[in-house]
Design a protein around this motif. Sequence first.
Motif, PDB file in Angstrom:
ATOM      1  N   GLU A 100      -3.903   2.965  -7.808  1.00 29.02           N
ATOM      2  CA  GLU A 100      -3.967   3.472  -6.505  1.00 29.02           C
ATOM      3  C   GLU A 100      -5.161   4.069  -6.162  1.00 29.02           C
ATOM      4  OE1 GLU A 100      -0.985   6.410  -8.316  1.00 29.02           O
ATOM      5  OE2 GLU A 100      -1.740   4.537  -8.752  1.00 29.02           O
ATOM      6  N   LEU A 101      -5.989   4.486  -7.101  1.00 33.70           N
ATOM      7  CA  LEU A 101      -7.126   5.422  -6.693  1.00 33.70           C
ATOM      8  C   LEU A 101      -7.935   4.433  -5.822  1.00 33.70           C
ATOM      9  CD1 LEU A 101      -8.918   7.710  -7.067  1.00 33.70           C
ATOM     10  CD2 LEU A 101     -10.164   6.487  -9.023  1.00 33.70           C
ATOM     11  N   ALA A 144       0.953  -1.432  -6.904  1.00 34.28           N
ATOM     12  CA  ALA A 144       2.442  -1.195  -6.894  1.00 34.28           C
ATOM     13  C   ALA A 144       3.179  -2.169  -8.075  1.00 34.28           C
ATOM     14  CB  ALA A 144       3.318  -1.440  -5.469  1.00 34.28           C
ATOM     15  N   LEU A 145       2.733  -3.324  -7.975  1.00 37.87           N
ATOM     16  CA  LEU A 145       3.202  -4.367  -9.051  1.00 37.87           C
ATOM     17  C   LEU A 145       2.704  -3.848 -10.660  1.00 37.87           C
ATOM     18  CD1 LEU A 145       2.530  -7.604  -7.085  1.00 37.87           C
ATOM     19  CD2 LEU A 145       4.863  -6.269  -7.182  1.00 37.87           C
ATOM     20  N   LEU A 146       1.737  -3.616 -10.543  1.00 37.66           N
ATOM     21  CA  LEU A 146       0.998  -3.117 -11.940  1.00 37.66           C
ATOM     22  C   LEU A 146       1.700  -1.947 -12.463  1.00 37.66           C
ATOM     23  CD1 LEU A 146      -2.650  -3.964 -11.410  1.00 37.66           C
ATOM     24  CD2 LEU A 146      -1.100  -5.275 -12.793  1.00 37.66           C
ATOM     25  N   THR A 147       1.992  -1.015 -11.561  1.00 42.05           N
ATOM     26  CA  THR A 147       2.550   0.247 -12.161  1.00 42.05           C
ATOM     27  C   THR A 147       4.230   0.184 -12.099  1.00 42.05           C
ATOM     28  OG1 THR A 147       2.699   0.980  -9.859  1.00 42.05           O
ATOM     29  CG2 THR A 147       0.713   1.676 -11.290  1.00 42.05           C
ATOM     30  N   GLY A 148       4.831  -1.049 -11.484  1.00 42.01           N
ATOM     31  CA  GLY A 148       6.305  -1.379 -11.451  1.00 42.01           C
ATOM     32  C   GLY A 148       6.904  -0.192 -10.781  1.00 42.01           C
ATOM     33  N   ASP A 149       6.237  -0.198  -9.533  1.00 46.60           N
ATOM     34  CA  ASP A 149       6.840   0.914  -8.432  1.00 46.60           C
ATOM     35  C   ASP A 149       6.838   0.176  -7.185  1.00 46.60           C
ATOM     36  OD1 ASP A 149       8.076   2.963  -7.204  1.00 46.60           O
ATOM     37  OD2 ASP A 149       6.212   4.046  -7.123  1.00 46.60           O
ATOM     38  N   PRO A 150       7.768  -0.800  -6.917  1.00 44.26           N
ATOM     39  CA  PRO A 150       7.886  -1.599  -5.676  1.00 44.26           C
ATOM     40  C   PRO A 150       8.330  -0.764  -4.387  1.00 44.26           C
ATOM     41  CG  PRO A 150       9.609  -2.713  -7.457  1.00 44.26           C
ATOM     42  CD  PRO A 150       8.487  -1.688  -8.085  1.00 44.26           C
ATOM     43  N   ALA A 151       9.063   0.149  -5.013  1.00 43.79           N
ATOM     44  CA  ALA A 151       9.805   1.101  -3.892  1.00 43.79           C
ATOM     45  C   ALA A 151       8.765   1.956  -3.197  1.00 43.79           C
ATOM     46  CB  ALA A 151      10.722   2.013  -4.747  1.00 43.79           C
ATOM     47  N   ALA A 152       7.700   2.118  -3.842  1.00 43.20           N
ATOM     48  CA  ALA A 152       6.618   2.677  -3.125  1.00 43.20           C
ATOM     49  C   ALA A 152       6.160   1.878  -1.721  1.00 43.20           C
ATOM     50  CB  ALA A 152       5.282   3.058  -4.007  1.00 43.20           C
ATOM     51  N   LEU A 154       7.812  -0.370  -0.121  1.00 40.54           N
ATOM     52  CA  LEU A 154       8.946  -0.307   0.832  1.00 40.54           C
ATOM     53  C   LEU A 154       8.737   0.777   1.520  1.00 40.54           C
ATOM     54  CD1 LEU A 154      11.769  -2.034  -1.255  1.00 40.54           C
ATOM     55  CD2 LEU A 154      10.254  -3.187   0.379  1.00 40.54           C
ATOM     56  N   ARG A 155       8.607   1.938   0.813  1.00 34.16           N
ATOM     57  CA  ARG A 155       8.667   3.131   1.349  1.00 34.16           C
ATOM     58  C   ARG A 155       7.339   3.383   2.512  1.00 34.16           C
ATOM     59  NH1 ARG A 155       9.186   5.996  -2.956  1.00 34.16           N
ATOM     60  NH2 ARG A 155       6.954   6.399  -3.007  1.00 34.16           N
ATOM     61  N   GLY A 156       6.296   2.714   2.188  1.00 35.18           N
ATOM     62  CA  GLY A 156       4.944   2.747   2.628  1.00 35.18           C
ATOM     63  C   GLY A 156       5.113   1.925   3.969  1.00 35.18           C
ATOM     64  N   ALA A 157       5.810   0.595   4.055  1.00 37.70           N
ATOM     65  CA  ALA A 157       5.827  -0.127   5.083  1.00 37.70           C
ATOM     66  C   ALA A 157       6.931   0.565   6.053  1.00 37.70           C
ATOM     67  CB  ALA A 157       6.728  -1.450   4.542  1.00 37.70           C
ATOM     68  N   ALA A 158       7.911   1.411   5.602  1.00 33.39           N
ATOM     69  CA  ALA A 158       8.982   1.835   6.405  1.00 33.39           C
ATOM     70  C   ALA A 158       8.173   2.842   7.107  1.00 33.39           C
ATOM     71  CB  ALA A 158      10.210   2.502   5.646  1.00 33.39           C
ATOM     72  N   ALA A 159       7.258   3.618   6.378  1.00 34.57           N
ATOM     73  CA  ALA A 159       6.918   5.005   7.048  1.00 34.57           C
ATOM     74  C   ALA A 159       5.693   4.414   8.219  1.00 34.57           C
ATOM     75  CB  ALA A 159       5.950   5.644   5.822  1.00 34.57           C
ATOM     76  N   LEU A 190       0.887   7.523   3.304  1.00 32.30           N
ATOM     77  CA  LEU A 190       1.575   8.599   3.067  1.00 32.30           C
ATOM     78  C   LEU A 190       3.072   8.013   2.476  1.00 32.30           C
ATOM     79  CD1 LEU A 190       0.636  10.560   6.227  1.00 32.30           C
ATOM     80  CD2 LEU A 190      -0.148  10.911   3.888  1.00 32.30           C
ATOM     81  N   GLY A 191       3.619   7.173   2.961  1.00 34.67           N
ATOM     82  CA  GLY A 191       4.974   6.578   2.626  1.00 34.67           C
ATOM     83  C   GLY A 191       4.524   6.168   1.162  1.00 34.67           C
ATOM     84  N   TRP A 192       3.592   5.742   0.685  1.00 36.59           N
ATOM     85  CA  TRP A 192       3.516   5.397  -0.917  1.00 36.59           C
ATOM     86  C   TRP A 192       3.802   6.666  -1.577  1.00 36.59           C
ATOM     87  CZ3 TRP A 192       1.692   1.239  -3.671  1.00 36.59           C
ATOM     88  CH2 TRP A 192       1.330   1.518  -4.871  1.00 36.59           C
TER      89      TRP A 192
END
Length: 261
Positions: A100-101, A144-152, A154-159, A190-192
Motif C-alpha cells: 500500500e506504500l 488489497a488482493l496481494l495482502t489478502g485483505d479485501p475488507a480494506a 470494502l471499508r474504503g469504498a463505504a467510507a 482513510l477507510g483502508w
Amino acid sequence: MPLAPLLVIAGVLGLAVGSFLNVVIHRVPRNQSLVRPGSHCPDCGHAIRNRHNVPVLGWLLLRGRCADCATPISARYPLVEAGTAALFVAVTARFGWSWELPGYLYLAAVAIALALIDLDVMRLPDKIVLPSYAVATALLVPAALLTGDPAALLRGAAAAILLYLLYRVLGAWGMGGGDVKLAPLLGFHLGWLGWGAVAIGAFSGFLLGGLAGAILLATRAAGRKSRIPFGPYMLAGAFLAVFAAAPIGDWYANLLTPAQF
C-alpha cells in the motif's frame, strides 16, 4: 529491504517529485502544459540550466535569483521540494516496505499540490482530483488482493460514499464543489486504515479549518464574508489520521473511561 535505505530512497524520490509538483502548482491553474515549454524563468523566459534544476541545491546555488535576469525566485520552490521529501519519508516510515506504500505516497504528492493550489486560487482542479480516483484504484486494489485483505477495499469504498454524502449535504451551506469531489478520495484512503481513521480524519479537517477561520477573523486577516480555502485543512486532517489515528483514538477512549480508584 531494511528501513534505513528505504527512507533514503523515499527522500530522494520526494525531492524529485517535489520539483515536478512546483510545475504542477504553477501551471495547472493556468491551464498550461506540464511538458512544454521546459522549465524557464517566468520573467525573462530563459531556460533553466540543468545544474540549476537540482531540487533545493539549485535554488541555493542561484541564491534565490534567476541566473540570467536576477529576478528573485520564491523560497516556496525549495520548500515544496524539501517538504515533499519530508512527507515521503514520513509516509514510508509509517507503512514500511508494503504494497500500500505507493498509494499513500501518491496521495502525499497530490495533497501538497492541491493544498497549495487551493491556497493560491481557491480551487481544487478536476485535472488533479478526478484522475486520482483511477490511480488510487490501480494502486490499492492490487495491494488489497496481494495482502489478502479485501475488507480494506470494502471499508474504503463505504467510507468514500459516506464522506461524499456528508460533504454533499454540507455543500448546501457553502462547501465548495472541489471539496465535495476530494472528500471521497480521502475517505477511500482513510477507510483502508479503519473507521477510526475515517472519523478522526474527517473531524480533524473541520477542527483545523474552524481554528484557522477563527484566527483569521480574530486577527482581521479575513472577514465574515471572506472565502477561505478548506482543501488544505481536509488534507491536513486526513494525514493527521494517517499518522496518528491510533494514539488519538486511544487518548479519546481514555477520556471516556472513568478513572479506576
